[in-house]
Enzyme design. Sequence first.
Site, PDB file in Angstrom:
ATOM      1  N   HIS A 572       1.005  -0.990   0.075  1.00 48.52           N
ATOM      2  CA  HIS A 572      -0.016   0.155  -0.049  1.00 48.52           C
ATOM      3  C   HIS A 572       0.999   1.071   0.119  1.00 48.52           C
ATOM      4  O   HIS A 572       2.288   1.201   0.134  1.00 48.52           O
ATOM      5  CB  HIS A 572      -0.879  -0.099   1.192  1.00 48.52           C
ATOM      6  CG  HIS A 572      -0.176   0.103   2.356  1.00 48.52           C
ATOM      7  ND1 HIS A 572       0.586  -0.972   2.994  1.00 48.52           N
ATOM      8  CD2 HIS A 572       0.153   1.048   3.448  1.00 48.52           C
ATOM      9  CE1 HIS A 572       1.128  -0.499   4.116  1.00 48.52           C
ATOM     10  NE2 HIS A 572       0.897   0.732   4.167  1.00 48.52           N
ATOM     11  N   ASP A 574       0.949   5.305   1.710  1.00 49.83           N
ATOM     12  CA  ASP A 574       0.321   5.897   3.069  1.00 49.83           C
ATOM     13  C   ASP A 574      -0.571   6.928   3.040  1.00 49.83           C
ATOM     14  O   ASP A 574      -1.204   7.331   3.833  1.00 49.83           O
ATOM     15  CB  ASP A 574       1.408   6.148   3.943  1.00 49.83           C
ATOM     16  CG  ASP A 574       2.318   4.980   4.774  1.00 49.83           C
ATOM     17  OD1 ASP A 574       1.578   3.971   4.641  1.00 49.83           O
ATOM     18  OD2 ASP A 574       3.278   5.051   5.151  1.00 49.83           O
ATOM     19  N   HIS A 644       4.471  -0.083  -0.268  1.00 46.66           N
ATOM     20  CA  HIS A 644       5.521  -0.826   0.701  1.00 46.66           C
ATOM     21  C   HIS A 644       4.570  -1.891   1.364  1.00 46.66           C
ATOM     22  O   HIS A 644       3.533  -1.709   1.125  1.00 46.66           O
ATOM     23  CB  HIS A 644       6.165  -0.024   1.706  1.00 46.66           C
ATOM     24  CG  HIS A 644       5.426   0.768   2.544  1.00 46.66           C
ATOM     25  ND1 HIS A 644       4.878   2.138   2.049  1.00 46.66           N
ATOM     26  CD2 HIS A 644       4.988   0.671   3.637  1.00 46.66           C
ATOM     27  CE1 HIS A 644       3.995   2.618   2.711  1.00 46.66           C
ATOM     28  NE2 HIS A 644       4.109   2.016   4.007  1.00 46.66           N
ATOM     29  N   ARG A 654       7.514  -8.906  16.671  1.00 43.77           N
ATOM     30  CA  ARG A 654       7.979  -7.769  16.054  1.00 43.77           C
ATOM     31  C   ARG A 654       7.445  -6.431  16.424  1.00 43.77           C
ATOM     32  O   ARG A 654       6.229  -6.421  16.352  1.00 43.77           O
ATOM     33  CB  ARG A 654       7.889  -7.990  14.558  1.00 43.77           C
ATOM     34  CG  ARG A 654       8.287  -6.665  13.412  1.00 43.77           C
ATOM     35  CD  ARG A 654       7.807  -6.855  12.197  1.00 43.77           C
ATOM     36  NE  ARG A 654       8.224  -5.976  11.236  1.00 43.77           N
ATOM     37  CZ  ARG A 654       7.670  -4.823  10.919  1.00 43.77           C
ATOM     38  NH1 ARG A 654       6.548  -4.622  11.619  1.00 43.77           N
ATOM     39  NH2 ARG A 654       8.049  -4.057   9.796  1.00 43.77           N
TER      40      ARG A 654
END
Length: 722
Positions: A572, A574, A644, A654
């Site tokens: 996508h 941002d 990204h 994570r």
Amino acid sequence: MLPLLRLLPLLLLLPPPGSPEPPEPPGLPVLSPGAPPQTPDLLYADGLRAYAAGAWAPAVALLREALRSRAALGRARRDCGARCAAEPGAALPARLRDPWEPQLLRAALLRAECLGRCEARALGAGGAGRLRVGRALRDAFRRREPYNYLQRAYYQLKKLDMAAAAAHTFLVANPAHLQMREDMAKYRRMARIRPQNFRDLETPPYWATYDEGLELLGRQEAVLALPRLEEALQESLAYVESCRAGCEGVEEQQRNEEEEAGTGSQGGLYEAIAEHWIRVLQCRQHCVEDIATRPGRSFPVPDFLPSQLRWLHQAHAQVGNLSQALENVLSLLLFYPEDEAARKALEQYQAQLGQPLPSVGPREDIQHFIQRSLGEKQQLYYAMEHLEASFKDPDPWTPAAFIPEALREQLREDQEKRPWDHEPPQQKPSAHWKDVLLLEGVTLTQDASQLNGSERVMLDGLLTPAECGELLQLAKDATGARSGYQGRRSPHTPHERFEGLTVLKAAQLARAGAVRPQGAKLLLEASERARTLTQAYFSPERPLHLSFTHLVCRSAVEGEQEQRMDLSHAVHADNCVLDPDTGECWREPPAYTYRDYSGLLYLNDDFQGGDLFFTEPDALTVTAQVHPRCGRLVAFSSGGENPHGVWAVTRGRRCALALWHTWALEHREQERTEAQELLKASEEEGEEEEEDNGKDPSPEPPGRVLQGIHKAAKPSRVREEL
């Protein structure tokens, strides 16, 4: 002047009257039956204002009326054009006598008078001029943007069947719209929505008819396929006529004016007439591409009309209708006289019919289509050769004899190029970056060229291992305090759990004693550290403000990672909605269009998977990959130049600090100030307690900590980000 005059005798040619029109979209009932259409752009603008204000019922009514008025406006203009083309005196005589100018002017004036009367009756006072539609609105309707807003408004009104239909209609034309794909998945899980609710309210009916005919033919059911294939061809030709009629409308003229604004054309009357007529012809020629392009596709179906004739003659032959098979194969040969398969079929049909052959010729509608198209092509190629006009022929069947010899070689090369042979879209050139005064211990690891993109950078050393540990403990303590979204399943994949914490929530938890205040303060400090570096690197002359800060952790769900194929976060951009098919990125809701730069400050690397990756606008071709580690910051511009995603986290947890920056002061992070005030108040209270250490304070009653959390907390947005 002579080359210009040769174009004028065809100036007033229009398609034959009475051509069928595409129906008004079903599912959108007429809200004001019989009334003249209102101005679509004003209705649409009012609908968006109502939508933004949360007035869902008025928003639905206004957006539907905008769609209805847009369709009614186009239909009225096309009807008037066809009717006036048949008016006595409004058409050019077969031969112009000298002087030809009065004949041409008289026909043009009669046509204009007829159109004015007709449009005034159909559209009200002012006619088409009152309802002129700008390019922005045309593009919005072409992308079916009203249905994006409609589906959300319908959802708020609990009209789930209409919400599903509007969502499906938008998704058909925008199949790569990630947010709508997620919305559609939610609708499909709702028990109240039936499969028949997922219907397209806009796609021309010939596509469904065409597909049904081909499916029946593939099942060897030629008898059933024939009427569907014939209907598809007739509807396709009708839509061509409708498109061609619109090429002389007010909107087409306005488009030309917008394109030519500022060009400073120095031509006189005849030059202006010729230039306009060339644009009309260009528009008409490309109608074939328009009707051959499925909604949501970037390229037309190759040879759409000739291929329909090919299916028809084969179907007629299968059921024994040899005369009709001969008629359709002769029509196909009008497009491709040397087509070997068609010539063999022709010989076969002639042999089966025997002598004497019946008087069968090509279809009249196809003959008319080809003769008219070739006449227009001759004019356009003449304009290319003598008037420096441009024209890209959409048809591979155009005979070489119609192309001036001087143009043939270049046109042949252009025609042989396939869309995917062209160079990919060039990304926006990188800004001139000044030297950055880095903080002590911070190093520039990779710049944009090393990351194979535009406006990207990787910096290391923003956090020490101890600081990473403090922030990881903050996230863990917040989850233990039954906050931070409580480790729910990720909205992007069912195979990971999701925990998130904002700066305000961290300050509230610290004030209540549920987390260490050092961690909450470090969250503010680390994010400000990242903002300072991002501004220094990308925007040294224009201040950047943090618009949102999010400490987010993703954890692999044990036992669900075997043969996993999905991503932790899909590709996508941002601040815009990415369309991988076209490489476009639309700055529209639900994207956060005010975001200018994004950043990810990583806290750990003791997990498997979870790398950040950048792609080309196609969302498939990976251009760079970043492995997280403590203190590593990846910052990049938030637009379509930096699509990204995140590979799946297949083991471990994570954690990262996700940051978004904006130049717009009005979109700065308001919660940040409140968090700073809460932490400052906590510090002052702690200092007062130290001064009053001689007193023994009464213990807090059980449950006071959690009560304090609920009292201090305000409704906050749960965001699932990188």
